[in-house]
Write an enzyme that holds these catalytic residues in place. Structure first.
Site, mmCIF file in Angstrom:
data_model
loop_
_atom_site.group_PDB
_atom_site.id
_atom_site.type_symbol
_atom_site.label_atom_id
_atom_site.label_comp_id
_atom_site.label_asym_id
_atom_site.label_seq_id
_atom_site.Cartn_x
_atom_site.Cartn_y
_atom_site.Cartn_z
ATOM 1 N N LYS A 125 0.817 -1.216 0.000
ATOM 2 C CA LYS A 125 0.000 0.000 0.000
ATOM 3 C C LYS A 125 0.853 1.268 0.000
ATOM 4 O O LYS A 125 0.418 2.312 -0.466
ATOM 5 C CB LYS A 125 -0.963 -0.013 1.184
ATOM 6 C CG LYS A 125 -2.016 -1.100 1.030
ATOM 7 C CD LYS A 125 -3.067 -1.073 2.120
ATOM 8 C CE LYS A 125 -4.194 -2.056 1.812
ATOM 9 N NZ LYS A 125 -3.758 -3.465 1.937
HETATM 10 C C1 LIG Z 1 -4.400 -4.521 1.254
HETATM 11 C C2 LIG Z 1 -3.637 -5.791 1.103
HETATM 12 C C3 LIG Z 1 -4.036 -6.802 0.187
HETATM 13 C C4 LIG Z 1 -5.298 -6.690 -0.633
HETATM 14 O O1 LIG Z 1 -5.203 -5.729 -1.652
HETATM 15 P P1 LIG Z 1 -6.527 -5.196 -2.389
HETATM 16 O O2 LIG Z 1 -6.069 -4.050 -3.206
HETATM 17 O O3 LIG Z 1 -7.473 -4.778 -1.287
HETATM 18 O O4 LIG Z 1 -7.078 -6.310 -3.198
HETATM 19 C C5 LIG Z 1 -3.242 -7.933 0.067
HETATM 20 N N1 LIG Z 1 -2.139 -8.101 0.823
HETATM 21 C C6 LIG Z 1 -1.726 -7.161 1.716
HETATM 22 C C7 LIG Z 1 -0.508 -7.423 2.541
HETATM 23 C C8 LIG Z 1 -2.455 -5.975 1.877
HETATM 24 O O5 LIG Z 1 -2.042 -5.055 2.781
#
Ligand SMILES: *Cc1c(COP(=O)(O)O)cnc(C)c1O
Length: 484
Positions: free
Chosen positions: A126
């Site tokens: 993120k």
């Molecule tokens: C947020 C997250 C996801 C999921 O991603 P999306 O964009 O919501 O599909 C997967 N793995 C980790 C470690 C995350 O922080």
């Protein structure tokens, strides 16, 4: 580039990138989408192969945000994608690549690789989008003469810390982040609460994550409060986040291939469908992607859809609390963006389907035509469970001496079901194992590696306020801080 809402595209209302930057949902409840996808030429693909991450990000983003002057955008991507911010790498010489590709080995006649997306400040993918968002917010507030933005969010882990590290010390921005008091891991709690920046407010709510989310909803529904205090959000439906994520699909493709006639597949550990939605857009722009493999954990709303065409929301009681917690979702908030394309951008049908989802708990696109279309868009899927996760972490360690996190393990498990000779498979590595060390210990009987920057994390002084699960008390707290 102009933007439209998935629920009223034909009404002709258009927005610029900077108009939707600070917003979440469109007024009609839909999601913002570009009116069309810019197509990437062969000459561009050839040139882009040679670019640094920051320059590649500039080339891609300028096609989507032409209302930001080019020299400003270039400065923003260079300020965001720097080796010193993405320095938590396995191999420090690779930090300048921002998202290095790590090839594990050859399996079933093709290469299996990890695209390392979690080398940023909070060790989860993120950061890649959120860091850009922080710089874009500061830029937009300065140039649009808006005085301030107060971000309110709820988190059970990755999103909150990523937002705080992206917004700390940004002029004009405050962050109020709610988290369930004493319900996060020691590592995740320390990551957020150790921030001493005066514009970051950690609010530990005496309740569970759902209480935190309810408070955010209640405050957002108080329109007078929202207007007066310029409250915004940074949740996963924000268009700019998706936009920033498109870049690493190109970067990963270039690193896995030698020329632009080759095709690759990506596997994406998915929850709210934000990450894989960016892959879908990269493919629509002309990046030669063979398959987009959606990997879910036990919370398999998306896997069910891609296998059967039936979209069935889960109730709060049906949510599994798993060892890949960032994928524990009841509905996939960005999924509407794909459905919009799947239905040839027929926004009245999108409106009808997602209203049915809200009132009847789902919808059904299982007719043969719709499922054939899903395959034409390259989508396939599978799911992974706790047992698979443990077995995959062990197997990857035994074969390649690399420790992967639980979400990435879900990805690898699912990717292996879709390997094709001659088509490189890239699994997006979405977090580092140190964030989920209990499960790593269960699998390997040892602690995962800890990047040096996190050496003393848990013993740093912490700064947070404990408040009851009461929207009015939260509003009072925010008012006091904003006015002080
Ligand atoms: C947020 C997250 C996801 C999921 O991603 P999306 O964009 O919501 O599909 C997967 N793995 C980790 C470690 C995350 O922080």
């Amino acid at each position: 580039m102009n933007y439209i809402s998935t629920r009223s595209a034909e009404l002709g209302k258009r927005y610029a990138f900077l108009d939707i930057l600070l917003g979440g949902l469109a007024k009609d409840g839909g999601l913002y989408m570009p009116v069309r996808y810019p197509h990437v030429s062969n000459a561009e693909l050839l040139h882009w192969r040679t670019l640094s991450y920051a320059d590649l990000a500039f080339e891609i983003l300028k096609k989507f945000c032409d209302d930001v002057p080019a020299h400003d955008l270039l400065a923003l991507t260079h300020r965001t994608y720097r080796a010193d911010i993405y320095s938590n790498t396995r191999d420090t010489s690779l930090a300048k690549r921002i998202t290095p590709l790590k090839t594990l080995g050859i399996e079933s006649g093709t290469s299996l690789s990890l695209l390392e997306l979690s080398n940023g400040p909070t060790l989860a993918f993120k950061d890649i989008a959120m860091q850009l968002l922080g710089n874009l917010f500061e830029y937009a507030l300065a140039t649009c003469h808006a005085q301030q933005l107060n971000i309110l969010g709820a988190t059970s882990g990755d999103t909150g810390s990523s937002a705080e590290y992206a917004m700390r010390s940004k002029r004009g921005v405050r962050v109020f982040m709610l988290s369930p008091y004493r319900k996060m891991s020691a590592f995740q709690t320390a990551q957020m609460f150790c921030l001493q920046d005066p514009n970051i407010f950690n609010i530990a709510v005496e309740g569970v994550f759902d209480d935190c989310q309810d408070i955010v909803k209640a405050v957002s529904n108080d329109h007078a409060f929202r207007e007066q205090y310029q409250i915004g959000t940074v949740n996963s439906i924000n268009w700019a986040r998706i936009n920033a994520q498109i870049v690493y699909y190109f970067r990963g493709y270039f690193d896995a291939t030698h020329h632009n006639d080759q095709r690759v597949s990506f596997t994406v550990p998915s929850g709210n469908f934000g990450n894989v939605c960016a892959g879908h857009i990269a493919r629509m722009m002309g990046l030669p992607i063979e398959k987009l493999v959606v990997a879910t954990n036990e919370n398999d709303v998306l896997n069910e859809f891609f296998r059967t065409g039936k979209y069935r929301l889960r109730s709060a009681a049906e949510i599994h609390h798993t060892t890949s917690p960032s994928m524990d979702i009841s509905k996939a908030s960005n999924f509407e963006r794909f459905v919009f394309d799947l239905l040839d951008r027929d926004s009245s049908r999108v409106l009808q389907l997602f209203c049915a989802a809200e009132t009847k708990g789902g919808f059904d696109l299982s007719t043969l035509d719709d499922l054939t279309r899903v395959r034409e868009f390259g989508f396939v899927s599978s799911r992974s469970t706790h047992t698979d996760r443990i077995a995959t972490i062990r197997d990857i360690y035994r074969r390649y001496q690399i420790i992967i996190d639980t979400h990435t393990a879900d990805g690898v498990k699912v990717a292996r079901e879709y390997l094709e000779p001659g088509v490189p498979m890239i699994v997006l590595e979405t977090a580092q194992p140190i964030k989920f060390s209990d499960t790593i210990r269960e699998a390997l009987d040892q602690d995962p590696p800890r990047p040096p920057a996190f050496d003393k994390l848990e013993i740093l002084p912490q700064r947070f306020t404990v408040l009851p699960a009461d929207a009015n008390r939260i509003k009072d707290f925010m008012r006091t801080q904003i006015n002080s």
